[in-house]
Design a protein around this motif. Structure first.
Motif, PDB file in Angstrom:
ATOM      1  N   SER A   1      30.104 -11.747   1.120  1.00 49.50           N
ATOM      2  CA  SER A   1      30.916 -11.998   1.866  1.00 49.50           C
ATOM      3  C   SER A   1      31.474 -13.160   3.512  1.00 49.50           C
ATOM      4  O   SER A   1      32.875 -11.918   4.105  1.00 49.50           O
ATOM      5  CB  SER A   1      32.712 -11.858   1.722  1.00 49.50           C
TER       6      SER A   1
ATOM      7  N   ILE B 154      34.620 -23.159  -0.591  1.00 52.04           N
ATOM      8  CA  ILE B 154      33.928 -21.766  -1.428  1.00 52.04           C
ATOM      9  C   ILE B 154      35.170 -21.347  -3.030  1.00 52.04           C
ATOM     10  O   ILE B 154      34.674 -21.313  -4.044  1.00 52.04           O
ATOM     11  CB  ILE B 154      33.800 -20.417  -0.873  1.00 52.04           C
TER      12      ILE B 154
ATOM     13  N   GLY C   7      30.959  -9.721  -6.911  1.00 55.11           N
ATOM     14  CA  GLY C   7      31.561 -11.230  -7.625  1.00 55.11           C
ATOM     15  C   GLY C   7      30.615 -11.891  -8.312  1.00 55.11           C
ATOM     16  O   GLY C   7      29.449 -11.470  -8.346  1.00 55.11           O
ATOM     17  N   LEU C   8      30.784 -12.818  -8.012  1.00 53.30           N
ATOM     18  CA  LEU C   8      30.299 -13.740  -8.705  1.00 53.30           C
ATOM     19  C   LEU C   8      28.658 -14.284  -8.186  1.00 53.30           C
ATOM     20  O   LEU C   8      27.575 -14.562  -8.750  1.00 53.30           O
ATOM     21  CB  LEU C   8      30.299 -15.189  -9.199  1.00 53.30           C
ATOM     22  N   GLY C   9      28.705 -13.913  -7.007  1.00 53.53           N
ATOM     23  CA  GLY C   9      27.830 -14.306  -6.011  1.00 53.53           C
ATOM     24  C   GLY C   9      26.654 -13.123  -6.514  1.00 53.53           C
ATOM     25  O   GLY C   9      25.518 -13.206  -6.312  1.00 53.53           O
ATOM     26  N   ASN C  10      27.028 -11.669  -7.206  1.00 51.44           N
ATOM     27  CA  ASN C  10      25.899 -10.629  -7.262  1.00 51.44           C
ATOM     28  C   ASN C  10      24.742 -11.191  -9.176  1.00 51.44           C
ATOM     29  O   ASN C  10      23.677 -11.157  -8.920  1.00 51.44           O
ATOM     30  CB  ASN C  10      26.283  -9.341  -7.498  1.00 51.44           C
TER      31      ASN C  10
ATOM     32  N   SER D 207      40.423 -12.839  -1.981  1.00 47.26           N
ATOM     33  CA  SER D 207      39.898 -12.206  -0.322  1.00 47.26           C
ATOM     34  C   SER D 207      39.508 -13.524   0.137  1.00 47.26           C
ATOM     35  O   SER D 207      39.580 -13.703   1.718  1.00 47.26           O
ATOM     36  CB  SER D 207      39.032 -11.137  -0.479  1.00 47.26           C
ATOM     37  N   LEU D 208      39.342 -14.568  -0.431  1.00 53.34           N
ATOM     38  CA  LEU D 208      38.842 -16.144  -0.133  1.00 53.34           C
ATOM     39  C   LEU D 208      40.122 -17.095   0.031  1.00 53.34           C
ATOM     40  O   LEU D 208      40.198 -17.271   1.043  1.00 53.34           O
ATOM     41  CB  LEU D 208      38.372 -16.648  -1.389  1.00 53.34           C
TER      42      LEU D 208
ATOM     43  N   ALA E   2      33.146  -8.174  -1.866  1.00 50.88           N
ATOM     44  CA  ALA E   2      32.260  -8.789  -2.374  1.00 50.88           C
ATOM     45  C   ALA E   2      31.190  -8.412  -2.982  1.00 50.88           C
ATOM     46  O   ALA E   2      30.189  -9.556  -3.651  1.00 50.88           O
ATOM     47  CB  ALA E   2      30.877  -7.100  -1.468  1.00 50.88           C
TER      48      ALA E   2
ATOM     49  N   THR F  95      37.085 -13.773   5.528  1.00 53.49           N
ATOM     50  CA  THR F  95      37.450 -12.168   5.166  1.00 53.49           C
ATOM     51  C   THR F  95      37.390 -11.026   4.973  1.00 53.49           C
ATOM     52  O   THR F  95      38.756 -10.695   5.302  1.00 53.49           O
ATOM     53  CB  THR F  95      36.804 -13.115   3.960  1.00 53.49           C
TER      54      THR F  95
ATOM     55  N   PHE G 206      26.789 -15.569   1.638  1.00 46.21           N
ATOM     56  CA  PHE G 206      27.806 -15.426   0.426  1.00 46.21           C
ATOM     57  C   PHE G 206      28.419 -14.177  -0.687  1.00 46.21           C
ATOM     58  O   PHE G 206      29.199 -14.069  -0.490  1.00 46.21           O
ATOM     59  CB  PHE G 206      27.074 -16.954  -0.562  1.00 46.21           C
ATOM     60  N   SER G 207      27.320 -13.613  -0.648  1.00 46.85           N
ATOM     61  CA  SER G 207      27.268 -11.810  -1.343  1.00 46.85           C
ATOM     62  C   SER G 207      27.968 -11.241  -0.238  1.00 46.85           C
ATOM     63  O   SER G 207      28.798 -10.283  -1.618  1.00 46.85           O
ATOM     64  CB  SER G 207      26.006 -11.481  -1.864  1.00 46.85           C
TER      65      SER G 207
ATOM     66  N   VAL H  95      33.455 -15.937   7.378  1.00 48.94           N
ATOM     67  CA  VAL H  95      34.185 -16.978   6.417  1.00 48.94           C
ATOM     68  C   VAL H  95      35.837 -16.474   7.027  1.00 48.94           C
ATOM     69  O   VAL H  95      36.688 -16.974   7.162  1.00 48.94           O
ATOM     70  CB  VAL H  95      34.399 -16.358   4.240  1.00 48.94           C
TER      71      VAL H  95
ATOM     72  N   TYR I 141      34.508 -21.705  -6.878  1.00 45.74           N
ATOM     73  CA  TYR I 141      34.088 -20.534  -7.326  1.00 45.74           C
ATOM     74  C   TYR I 141      35.563 -20.228  -8.712  1.00 45.74           C
ATOM     75  O   TYR I 141      35.115 -19.522  -9.243  1.00 45.74           O
ATOM     76  CB  TYR I 141      34.919 -19.699  -6.109  1.00 45.74           C
TER      77      TYR I 141
HETATM   78  N1  PHE Z   1      31.374 -12.006  -1.759  1.00 42.48           N
HETATM   79  C1  PHE Z   1      31.833 -13.154  -2.726  1.00 42.48           C
HETATM   80  C2  PHE Z   1      30.789 -12.605  -4.530  1.00 42.48           C
HETATM   81  O1  PHE Z   1      29.931 -12.760  -3.568  1.00 42.48           O
HETATM   82  C3  PHE Z   1      32.023 -14.258  -2.929  1.00 42.48           C
HETATM   83  C4  PHE Z   1      32.764 -14.413  -1.529  1.00 42.48           C
HETATM   84  C5  PHE Z   1      32.156 -15.414  -0.486  1.00 42.48           C
HETATM   85  C6  PHE Z   1      34.162 -13.873  -1.161  1.00 42.48           C
HETATM   86  C7  PHE Z   1      32.826 -15.784   0.894  1.00 42.48           C
HETATM   87  C8  PHE Z   1      34.741 -13.887  -0.348  1.00 42.48           C
HETATM   88  C9  PHE Z   1      33.866 -14.542   1.234  1.00 42.48           C
HETATM   89  O2  PHE Z   1      31.346 -13.169  -5.459  1.00 42.48           O
END
Ligand code: PHE
Length: 445
Positions: free
Chosen positions: A227, A98, A22-25, A321-322, A20, A232, A224-225, A230, A102
């Motif tokens: 996860s 993604i 990651g770059l998303g945050n 995880s992706l 969860a 995952t 997205f944030s 998907v 990513y």
């Molecule tokens: N949640 C991850 C992030 O915030 C990105 C991600 C999205 C990972 C979907 C797995 C599935 O960076």
């Protein structure tokens, strides 16, 4: 063949949090919040997490644990001879899309890490940090090297199996990242002009809510944030056994993830305003703001180094995880070894990422969806279309295909007082809200 399992519930929680956070945050949250007007977006985003995100996180993990399969296999096993498994393929496609962008963005982070290692970032480039970033990402080859390196690391970890490397790395690095973010937030709010940034983030300008795209942006960011949608979390849940309790774990993951995003907003926006950067600069935003902050700070060179180390590792724990989604699928469906599946999928995604990278320079004229370049198009299609569809179907699956008793049982909520509320959210409220926001974003309602 025996399926793999987490060593403990903590192992699962760390991996899921690693996914969860990651770059998303940091990268995605700040640029999407910046493009969507700040405060009002933040509120919608937090509401999406609480009302939809966390309940659906529990749904997704529960399906995986019950079925003990990858995403396609889970639906096939729990609903034999029914079309639900099609959603599984959508999840595999989302993971593919993604990860394609990513790993390009994570490659940028790795490159910055390297520039801090060599000390290059302690000097202000003639064209400024913004100019030098744009110059870097628009090159043909240099960003591809970092993209390849990042994909290589991701493939290597997935190929070896997740338990040893990543569980451990997460255990050490997540706390470091959290502490650094808090320290940076404190520093950032003391910058001259910080107040404007905080107001942007915390004083909602409700007029932005007139634009339907804000709602889908907030929902997409929540998915997205977390996860979510998907497969995952389903795949990670499938490595759990029935002895582990899910509700507390999913709430923990959701809350942690959201705190990370808010803190990163407190780091970024004061600096954005203090340095006169446009908050709606899009994907480059953090790559311009953070170097500015580090440049101004005492010991910025060292802090930048630790920061980009932590960010790169947070990106890796998400990217694996992706990759795990299509890999787990191929291992079962094509009876492939983990090694072969990781190599094949990794290489194909790498190739797809090459188009994303070139789309920042040579191919920047190519627009796929509206006026979006390749990166933005893939991001839009996955986050704002595929993930909400994936999430809604998971909710409908547990809400309508399962009996109430089965649903509560699968998510460890039998006899739990919040079970009833969760069930109503999953069965009616979340699908309804997602459908409205989704259709609204297409201009249909
Ligand atoms: N949640 C991850 C992030 O915030 C990105 C991600 C999205 C990972 C979907 C797995 C599935 O960076």
């Amino acid at each position: 063949m025996q399926r793999e399992n987490w060593a403990s519930r903590l192992g699962f929680m760390l991996a899921a949090m690693g996914s969860a956070v990651g770059l998303g945050n940091i990268w995605r949250f700040s640029y999407v919040a910046g493009e969507n007007g700040g405060g009002a977006f933040l509120i919608l985003y937090i509401l999406s997490v609480l009302v939809i995100g966390i309940p659906l996180l529990l749904v997704e993990v529960s399906i995986g644990r019950k079925a003990q399969r990858d995403i396609v296999g889970s639906y096939k096993k729990l609903a034999p001879k029914q079309p639900w498994f099609m959603v599984g393929y959508l999840g595999v496609a989302s993971a593919f899309l993604i990860l394609s962008f990513y790993s390009v963005v994570a490659g940028w982070a790795l490159y910055y890490w390297w520039r801090y290692v060599t000390g290059a970032m302690t000097e202000m480039p003639d064209i400024g940090f913004g100019g030098s970033f744009e110059a870097f990402i628009s090159q043909d080859y240099a960003p591809l090297f970092w993209h390849a390196l990042f994909m290589g690391i991701t493939m290597f970890i997935v190929l070896v199996g997740v338990k040893k490397g990543i569980e451990l790395a997460n255990k050490i690095l997540m706390p470091i990242l959290a502490l650094m973010m808090i320290a940076l937030a404190i520093y950032s709010v003391t910058l001259p002009g910080a107040g404007e940034g905080l107001a942007f983030l915390f004083q909602p300008d409700w007029s932005v809510l007139d634009d339907p795209s804000v709602y889908i942006a907030a929902l997409g960011q929540a998915f997205f944030s977390l996860s979510l949608g998907v497969g995952t979390m389903m795949t990670y849940g499938s490595y759990l056994t029935k002895q582990h309790q899910l509700p507390g774990a999913t709430v923990g993951i959701g809350v942690m993830d959201t705190l990370f995003a808010i803190i990163s907003g407190i780091v970024i926006f004061p600096a954005v305003f203090a340095f006169g950067i446009d908050p709606s600069s899009g994907p480059p935003l953090v790559f311009i703001t953070l170097p500015e902050i580090f440049y101004q700070m005492n010991f910025g060179g060292v802090i930048g180094l630790v920061f980009f180390t932590a960010l790169s590792l947070a990106a890796i724990s998400s990217s694996i995880s992706l990759l795990e989604v299509p890999v787990a699928y191929l291992m079962r469906a094509a009876n492939m070894s983990r090694k072969l599946a990781s190599l094949i999928v990794g290489l194909v995604i790498f190739a797809s990422g090459v188009t994303v990278s070139l789309g920042m320079g040579k191919w920047s004229g190519i627009t796929l969806i509206g006026d979006r370049n390749i990166l933005d198009s893939m991001d839009f299609l996955s986050s704002n279309v595929f993930l909400p569809i994936g999430g809604v179907t998971m909710a409908l699956f547990v809400g309508w295909y399962f009996s109430k008793q089965e649903a509560l049982e699968a998510s460890d909520l039998t006899n739990n007082p919040i079970g009833g509320l969760w069930y109503v959210l999953v069965k009616f409220i979340a699908p309804f809200i997602i459908a409205i926001i989704f259709l609204n974003s297409l201009g249909i309602v």
